[in-house]
Design an enzyme around this catalytic site. Structure first.
Site, PDB file in Angstrom:
ATOM      1  N   GLU A  61       0.832  -1.201   0.000  1.00  0.00           N
ATOM      2  CA  GLU A  61       0.000   0.000   0.000  1.00  0.00           C
ATOM      3  C   GLU A  61       0.869   1.254   0.000  1.00  0.00           C
ATOM      4  OE1 GLU A  61      -2.689   2.545   3.123  1.00  0.00           O
ATOM      5  OE2 GLU A  61      -2.246   0.435   3.572  1.00  0.00           O
ATOM      6  N   ASP A  64       0.788   3.777  -3.196  1.00  0.00           N
ATOM      7  CA  ASP A  64       0.361   5.165  -3.021  1.00  0.00           C
ATOM      8  C   ASP A  64       1.323   6.118  -3.725  1.00  0.00           C
ATOM      9  OD1 ASP A  64      -1.167   7.370  -1.621  1.00  0.00           O
ATOM     10  OD2 ASP A  64       0.792   7.656  -0.700  1.00  0.00           O
ATOM     11  N   ASP A  95      -7.201   0.796   0.391  1.00  0.00           N
ATOM     12  CA  ASP A  95      -5.867   0.220   0.587  1.00  0.00           C
ATOM     13  C   ASP A  95      -5.549  -0.845  -0.457  1.00  0.00           C
ATOM     14  OD1 ASP A  95      -5.614   1.836   2.792  1.00  0.00           O
ATOM     15  OD2 ASP A  95      -6.015   0.251   4.256  1.00  0.00           O
ATOM     16  N   GLU A 131      -4.438   0.479  -3.863  1.00  0.00           N
ATOM     17  CA  GLU A 131      -3.049   0.931  -3.865  1.00  0.00           C
ATOM     18  C   GLU A 131      -2.080  -0.245  -3.802  1.00  0.00           C
ATOM     19  OE1 GLU A 131      -3.702   5.304  -1.779  1.00  0.00           O
ATOM     20  OE2 GLU A 131      -3.052   3.614  -0.545  1.00  0.00           O
TER      21      GLU A 131
END
Length: 253
Positions: free
Chosen positions: A55, A59, A127, A130
């Site tokens: 994650e 991101d 989450d 990502e």
């Protein structure tokens, strides 16, 4: 969703992964990356085996790809315009919406405590989007990850830039409040400053007993929209984009 305590109740692992890859439009060379991306901390033996690290990486990749796309799509936009557009496009609510549309909740590997709820939390859906970006990046490189991101993000960029979603925070907050709490948001005028011909207003949004960070605006309508955006970001665990310090930036004050 997969309950790690009830493996026999779920389809065979190969079938699940095949179905998930079909939804993603990407075939993994290393299926362990897909499995890791789908594994929530509650369903892992150790947090290092969950999708939390992915994650983090996803991101950063998401932000970079979207920023590059915005830079080329809108050559006349100033830095502030690009930043505001990016904040909506890569927000957790957008990531969660895409995950929901892809049906990724059906493939998540969750612990017992998470599977008792009929709905997967929106934060978990954000989450996993990502983490899947990171998995595709690690498996197929930046080009594969960028293709996946832009397939799903370009419609969000276009609709946000045209004002279809970016300026409709009050509507988004109302939908959330009615869906999750069965109430309608209220807006409270906290303060107003400036001469009569160019006043500025500080407004806070409230859902039930929960009041969210207030925001300033040049009109009550603008203040309510900004307050609603603060509320939405707060709900998804993001920093409020509008602070009381913005008062100094508004014309006439």
């Amino acid at each position: 969703m997969v309950d790690t305590d009830k493996p026999d109740a779920e389809p065979p692992e190969d079938d699940r992964f095949a179905a998930c890859q079909a939804k993603l439009g990407y075939q993994f060379a290393d299926l362990s990356l897909l499995e890791a991306a789908l594994t929530h901390a509650s369903g892992a033996d150790h947090r290092l085996e969950s999708n939390e690290r992915m994650e983090f990486l996803g991101d950063a990749i998401l932000g970079g790809v979207v920023c590059e796309r915005l830079y080329h799509m809108f050559p006349d936009y100033l830095e502030g315009d690009l930043t505001r557009l990016k904040s909506v496009v890569v927000s957790r609510q957008t990531c969660a919406k895409i995950s929901k549309a892809l049906g990724l909740d059906a493939f998540l590997i969750l612990g017992k405590g998470m599977t008792t709820s009929p709905e997967v939390p929106m934060s978990v859906l954000a989450d996993v989007f990502e983490s899947l970006i990171a998995a595709i990046f690690l498996d197929g490189g930046r080009e594969a990850a960028a293709e996946f991101i832009l397939t799903h993000m370009e419609p969000e960029i276009e609709s946000t830039a045209s004002g279809e979603t970016g300026g409709n925070y009050k509507s988004q907050l109302q939908q959330f409040a009615q869906r999750e709490h069965g109430v309608t948001p209220t807006y409270s005028l906290i303060e107003e400053r400036g001469p009569d011909h160019c006043k500025c207003f500080k407004v806070a949004a409230q859902v039930g007993k929960r009041r969210f960070p207030p925001a300033w605006g040049r009109s009550k309508k603008e203040s309510e929209q900004r307050a609603a955006q603060n509320a939405i970001c707060d709900i998804y665990g993001e920093p409020a984009p509008h602070s009381p310090d913005e008062l100094a930036e508004l014309d006439g004050v």
